[in-house]
Write a protein that holds these residues in place. Structure first.
Motif, PDB file in Angstrom:
ATOM      1  N   THR A 255      59.301  55.202-109.056  1.00 21.89           N
ATOM      2  CA  THR A 255      60.472  54.327-109.052  1.00 21.89           C
ATOM      3  C   THR A 255      60.538  53.599-110.402  1.00 21.89           C
ATOM      4  OG1 THR A 255      59.344  52.348-108.232  1.00 21.89           O
ATOM      5  CG2 THR A 255      60.053  53.969-106.581  1.00 21.89           C
ATOM      6  N   PRO A 256      61.595  52.836-110.664  1.00 19.52           N
ATOM      7  CA  PRO A 256      61.654  52.097-111.937  1.00 19.52           C
ATOM      8  C   PRO A 256      60.517  51.101-112.142  1.00 19.52           C
ATOM      9  CG  PRO A 256      63.842  52.268-110.987  1.00 19.52           C
ATOM     10  CD  PRO A 256      62.890  52.788-109.949  1.00 19.52           C
ATOM     11  N   THR A 257      59.871  50.664-111.042  1.00 13.99           N
ATOM     12  CA  THR A 257      58.834  49.635-111.179  1.00 13.99           C
ATOM     13  C   THR A 257      57.455  50.060-110.700  1.00 13.99           C
ATOM     14  OG1 THR A 257      59.444  48.716-109.016  1.00 13.99           O
ATOM     15  CG2 THR A 257      60.511  47.767-110.960  1.00 13.99           C
ATOM     16  N   GLY A 258      57.330  51.232-110.109  1.00 11.68           N
ATOM     17  CA  GLY A 258      56.036  51.662-109.575  1.00 11.68           C
ATOM     18  C   GLY A 258      56.177  52.997-108.883  1.00 11.68           C
ATOM     19  N   VAL A 259      55.702  53.075-107.642  1.00  7.02           N
ATOM     20  CA  VAL A 259      55.847  54.302-106.871  1.00  7.02           C
ATOM     21  C   VAL A 259      56.211  53.973-105.426  1.00  7.02           C
ATOM     22  CG1 VAL A 259      54.233  55.657-108.278  1.00  7.02           C
ATOM     23  CG2 VAL A 259      53.388  54.417-106.279  1.00  7.02           C
ATOM     24  N   GLU A 260      56.868  54.920-104.788  1.00 10.65           N
ATOM     25  CA  GLU A 260      57.195  54.856-103.361  1.00 10.65           C
ATOM     26  C   GLU A 260      56.392  55.926-102.649  1.00 10.65           C
ATOM     27  OE1 GLU A 260      60.820  56.303-100.382  1.00 10.65           O
ATOM     28  OE2 GLU A 260      61.168  56.124-102.539  1.00 10.65           O
TER      29      GLU A 260
ATOM     30  N   ARG B 178      53.152  53.927-112.847  1.00  9.80           N
ATOM     31  CA  ARG B 178      54.500  53.400-113.045  1.00  9.80           C
ATOM     32  C   ARG B 178      55.111  54.124-114.235  1.00  9.80           C
ATOM     33  NH1 ARG B 178      51.015  49.457-114.249  1.00  9.80           N
ATOM     34  NH2 ARG B 178      51.471  48.400-112.297  1.00  9.80           N
ATOM     35  N   PRO B 179      56.417  54.031-114.429  1.00  5.01           N
ATOM     36  CA  PRO B 179      57.031  54.714-115.573  1.00  5.01           C
ATOM     37  C   PRO B 179      56.368  54.324-116.889  1.00  5.01           C
ATOM     38  CG  PRO B 179      58.722  53.946-114.076  1.00  5.01           C
ATOM     39  CD  PRO B 179      57.426  53.373-113.576  1.00  5.01           C
ATOM     40  N   GLY B 180      56.155  55.317-117.740  1.00  7.10           N
ATOM     41  CA  GLY B 180      55.553  55.094-119.043  1.00  7.10           C
ATOM     42  C   GLY B 180      54.064  55.305-119.094  1.00  7.10           C
ATOM     43  N   VAL B 181      53.388  55.327-117.942  1.00  6.88           N
ATOM     44  CA  VAL B 181      51.939  55.537-117.908  1.00  6.88           C
ATOM     45  C   VAL B 181      51.653  57.029-118.044  1.00  6.88           C
ATOM     46  CG1 VAL B 181      49.839  55.326-116.510  1.00  6.88           C
ATOM     47  CG2 VAL B 181      51.531  53.486-116.512  1.00  6.88           C
ATOM     48  N   ALA B 182      50.744  57.382-118.944  1.00  7.50           N
ATOM     49  CA  ALA B 182      50.404  58.786-119.166  1.00  7.50           C
ATOM     50  C   ALA B 182      49.604  59.345-117.992  1.00  7.50           C
ATOM     51  CB  ALA B 182      49.603  58.938-120.457  1.00  7.50           C
ATOM     52  N   CYS B 183      49.885  60.587-117.641  1.00  8.00           N
ATOM     53  CA  CYS B 183      49.167  61.232-116.538  1.00  8.00           C
ATOM     54  C   CYS B 183      47.670  61.290-116.812  1.00  8.00           C
ATOM     55  CB  CYS B 183      49.717  62.634-116.314  1.00  8.00           C
ATOM     56  SG  CYS B 183      51.410  62.654-115.685  1.00  8.00           S
ATOM     57  N   GLY B 184      47.287  61.501-118.086  1.00 10.95           N
ATOM     58  CA  GLY B 184      45.870  61.534-118.436  1.00 10.95           C
ATOM     59  C   GLY B 184      45.179  60.216-118.179  1.00 10.95           C
ATOM     60  N   THR B 185      45.884  59.113-118.327  1.00 12.94           N
ATOM     61  CA  THR B 185      45.320  57.785-118.044  1.00 12.94           C
ATOM     62  C   THR B 185      44.949  57.664-116.573  1.00 12.94           C
ATOM     63  OG1 THR B 185      46.597  56.777-119.839  1.00 12.94           O
ATOM     64  CG2 THR B 185      45.819  55.310-118.074  1.00 12.94           C
TER      65      THR B 185
ATOM     66  N   GLU C  82      39.605  54.531-102.156  1.00 15.14           N
ATOM     67  CA  GLU C  82      39.612  53.529-103.222  1.00 15.14           C
ATOM     68  C   GLU C  82      40.225  54.090-104.503  1.00 15.14           C
ATOM     69  OE1 GLU C  82      35.557  52.374-103.562  1.00 15.14           O
ATOM     70  OE2 GLU C  82      35.491  51.468-101.547  1.00 15.14           O
ATOM     71  N   ILE C  83      39.899  55.342-104.801  1.00  9.65           N
ATOM     72  CA  ILE C  83      40.482  55.988-105.986  1.00  9.65           C
ATOM     73  C   ILE C  83      41.992  56.096-105.826  1.00  9.65           C
ATOM     74  CG2 ILE C  83      40.641  58.185-107.225  1.00  9.65           C
ATOM     75  CD1 ILE C  83      37.619  58.510-106.727  1.00  9.65           C
ATOM     76  N   GLN C  84      42.425  56.505-104.647  1.00 13.61           N
ATOM     77  CA  GLN C  84      43.867  56.607-104.403  1.00 13.61           C
ATOM     78  C   GLN C  84      44.551  55.270-104.667  1.00 13.61           C
ATOM     79  OE1 GLN C  84      46.127  58.459-100.763  1.00 13.61           O
ATOM     80  NE2 GLN C  84      45.696  56.328-100.237  1.00 13.61           N
ATOM     81  N   GLU C  85      44.029  54.203-104.098  1.00 15.78           N
ATOM     82  CA  GLU C  85      44.681  52.900-104.242  1.00 15.78           C
ATOM     83  C   GLU C  85      44.670  52.431-105.696  1.00 15.78           C
ATOM     84  OE1 GLU C  85      46.466  51.662-101.813  1.00 15.78           O
ATOM     85  OE2 GLU C  85      45.814  53.500-100.794  1.00 15.78           O
ATOM     86  N   ALA C  86      43.576  52.669-106.405  1.00 17.70           N
ATOM     87  CA  ALA C  86      43.489  52.233-107.809  1.00 17.70           C
ATOM     88  C   ALA C  86      44.480  52.993-108.676  1.00 17.70           C
ATOM     89  CB  ALA C  86      42.065  52.427-108.327  1.00 17.70           C
ATOM     90  N   VAL C  87      44.615  54.288-108.442  1.00 21.12           N
ATOM     91  CA  VAL C  87      45.560  55.089-109.228  1.00 21.12           C
ATOM     92  C   VAL C  87      46.989  54.640-108.945  1.00 21.12           C
ATOM     93  CG1 VAL C  87      46.529  57.413-109.517  1.00 21.12           C
ATOM     94  CG2 VAL C  87      44.044  57.078-109.474  1.00 21.12           C
TER      95      VAL C  87
ATOM     96  N   LEU D 250      54.850  59.249-116.858  1.00 20.23           N
ATOM     97  CA  LEU D 250      55.630  59.226-115.624  1.00 20.23           C
ATOM     98  C   LEU D 250      57.036  58.711-115.905  1.00 20.23           C
ATOM     99  CD1 LEU D 250      53.071  57.792-113.024  1.00 20.23           C
ATOM    100  CD2 LEU D 250      53.628  60.195-113.488  1.00 20.23           C
ATOM    101  N   GLU D 251      58.001  59.279-115.159  1.00 19.93           N
ATOM    102  CA  GLU D 251      59.394  58.849-115.257  1.00 19.93           C
ATOM    103  C   GLU D 251      59.935  58.598-113.858  1.00 19.93           C
ATOM    104  OE1 GLU D 251      61.992  61.447-117.490  1.00 19.93           O
ATOM    105  OE2 GLU D 251      60.244  62.378-118.459  1.00 19.93           O
ATOM    106  N   PRO D 252      60.894  57.673-113.708  1.00 17.34           N
ATOM    107  CA  PRO D 252      61.528  57.499-112.402  1.00 17.34           C
ATOM    108  C   PRO D 252      62.116  58.817-111.904  1.00 17.34           C
ATOM    109  CG  PRO D 252      62.127  55.696-113.860  1.00 17.34           C
ATOM    110  CD  PRO D 252      61.398  56.707-114.702  1.00 17.34           C
ATOM    111  N   GLY D 253      61.877  59.124-110.642  1.00 11.86           N
ATOM    112  CA  GLY D 253      62.354  60.366-110.049  1.00 11.86           C
ATOM    113  C   GLY D 253      61.306  61.447-109.974  1.00 11.86           C
ATOM    114  N   MET D 254      60.227  61.336-110.760  1.00 11.67           N
ATOM    115  CA  MET D 254      59.139  62.296-110.612  1.00 11.67           C
ATOM    116  C   MET D 254      58.467  62.107-109.254  1.00 11.67           C
ATOM    117  SD  MET D 254      57.254  62.415-114.322  1.00 11.67           S
ATOM    118  CE  MET D 254      57.911  63.395-115.668  1.00 11.67           C
ATOM    119  N   VAL D 255      57.998  63.195-108.675  1.00 10.43           N
ATOM    120  CA  VAL D 255      57.296  63.149-107.388  1.00 10.43           C
ATOM    121  C   VAL D 255      55.984  63.902-107.543  1.00 10.43           C
ATOM    122  CG1 VAL D 255      57.364  63.772-104.942  1.00 10.43           C
ATOM    123  CG2 VAL D 255      59.461  63.030-106.096  1.00 10.43           C
TER     124      VAL D 255
END
Length: 387
Positions: free
Chosen positions: A370-375, A285-292, A275-280, A341-346
């Motif tokens: 990705t530009p809109t979320g994550v893959e 997405r790009p612009g969201v702080a890692c601390g968030t 559940e934590i995985q899915e919520a995170v 987060l930025e597009p291209g980060m893994v």
């Protein structure tokens, strides 16, 4: 598979733009994986990258896979100063990877390169490496596809193994036959890891000296990590943490198994981790702080009443880490981190729980921003598998 020349040229151009912006005359690259990143080889002793112009490779011996840049023989280490004088002139600011350079090497360079000011460019390099190119993302996807074959073999291997050590050896043999390079690199000082870790039963919840959520007992006090030769018993969690690495780039995964059954409270811990995985991932997405992202994961663990067990016996203050040529790349999904987060980060996301005297549960998957979320890159099922 070698790094394409156009890929290396793009990386050098990116670094040079950063050096110019910092007022750095040239960077002297020494760490092996940084050499590979910029020159496509680990066979050089130095790669000198001026803020403008062609790089210069220096090697004491004929370099293994010399790369596309001009390479000269470095007959003595102290001859570096002469090559710098030729390439960038006397004086100026020289960038070094001070996050990894041993003090003895730094002091020697400071003595040999008098007239230059030595500065740290490691953060500049790590920020660049954190954002993967299209070519790097394809390498990571290919690694994930190879890993799927390894994970698909685990239930059968588990059915035939007596101990965690036998199971780990069988998984490792399967991976090596797939072409696994057999080594996972850590950048941080005094951090090291083996490419597979089978954490079975109570041993899986033991803390270790490394900055990781789970460690295990290991087979030796010189490396108290992973398998210990413990019997694989029914009703105990078997958490397998495995890093695939076939072309230099790491894809990190963890999956949970059990023999016969798994008690309900441990099952619940695993479901909370999912559940934590899915919520995170819904938030990432790009612009969201890692601390968030970290705070969201911690809040969900608290709401489930499991925060005291969250992220291992040491309760490490992160829930994920960047992956690439090294296992501890940027970004780090850590407490209070303002890095966006930025597009291209893994990154590898690894919500895990350690229950003292019982064992560890959780999972880990890798995602590309990705530009809109994550893959999602990793392909094995997230389901708890009972053998």
């Amino acid at each position: 598979m070698g790094v394409p020349a156009e890929e290396l040229a793009s990386r050098i151009g990116n670094l040079q733009a950063g050096l110019a912006a910092q007022g750095v005359t040239a960077a002297v690259i020494i760490q092996r994986l940084d050499l590979y990143y910029y020159a496509g080889t680990v066979g050089l002793d130095y790669l000198v990258v001026p803020a403008a112009g062609e790089p210069l490779g220096l090697a004491r011996h004929n370099p293994y896979e010399p790369g596309p840049w001009r390479t000269e023989v470095l007959r003595r280490r102290e001859d570096l100063a002469g090559f710098l004088l030729e390439l960038v002139g006397s004086g100026g600011r020289l960038g070094l990877e001070l996050d990894v350079l041993p003090a003895r090497v730094y002091l020697r360079l400071a003595q040999e390169l008098k007239g230059y000011t030595l500065v740290d460019v490691s953060a500049r390099i790590r920020r660049q490496r954190a954002v993967k190119s299209a070519w790097e993302l394809e390498v990571l996807r290919a690694t994930a596809r190879k890993d799927l074959a390894v994970w698909s073999a685990v239930p059968d291997l588990l059915g035939r193994a007596r101990t965690d050590l036998e199971l780990a050896a069988a998984i490792e043999a399967t991976a090596r036959c797939q072409g696994h390079q057999g080594l996972i690199k850590f950048r941080a000082f005094n951090e090291e890891i083996y490419f597979s870790s089978v954490l079975a039963g109570p041993d899986g919840a033991l803390p270790g000296p490394w900055d990781t959520p789970l460690s295990g007992k290991g087979v030796s006090p010189t490396f108290p990590q992973g398998t210990s030769g413990t019997l694989l018993r029914a009703g105990e969690p078997i958490l397998i943490d495995y890093g695939g690495c076939y072309q230099g780039y790491v894809v990190d995964q963890s999956r949970l198994f059990a023999r016969g059954y798994l008690p309900q409270d441990l099952r619940r811990g695993y479901e909370v981790a999912r559940e934590i995985q899915e919520a995170v991932i819904e938030t990432a997405r790009p612009g969201v702080a890692c601390g968030t992202l970290y705070e969201k994961a911690l809040r969900l663990a608290e709401q489930a009443g499991l925060s005291e067990f969250f992220m291992g016996a040491r309760r490490v203050p992160f829930i994920g880490h960047g992956v690439g040529l090294e296992l501890d790349e940027w970004p780090v999904l850590a407490r209070n981190s303002p890095v966006a987060l930025e597009p291209g980060m893994v990154f590898a996301l690894e919500p895990k729980f350690a229950f003292p005297g019982r064992g560890a549960v959780g999972l880990e998957n890798c995602y590309a921003v990705t530009p809109t979320g994550v893959e999602r890159l990793t392909l094995a099922t997230d389901d708890l598998i009972i053998v």
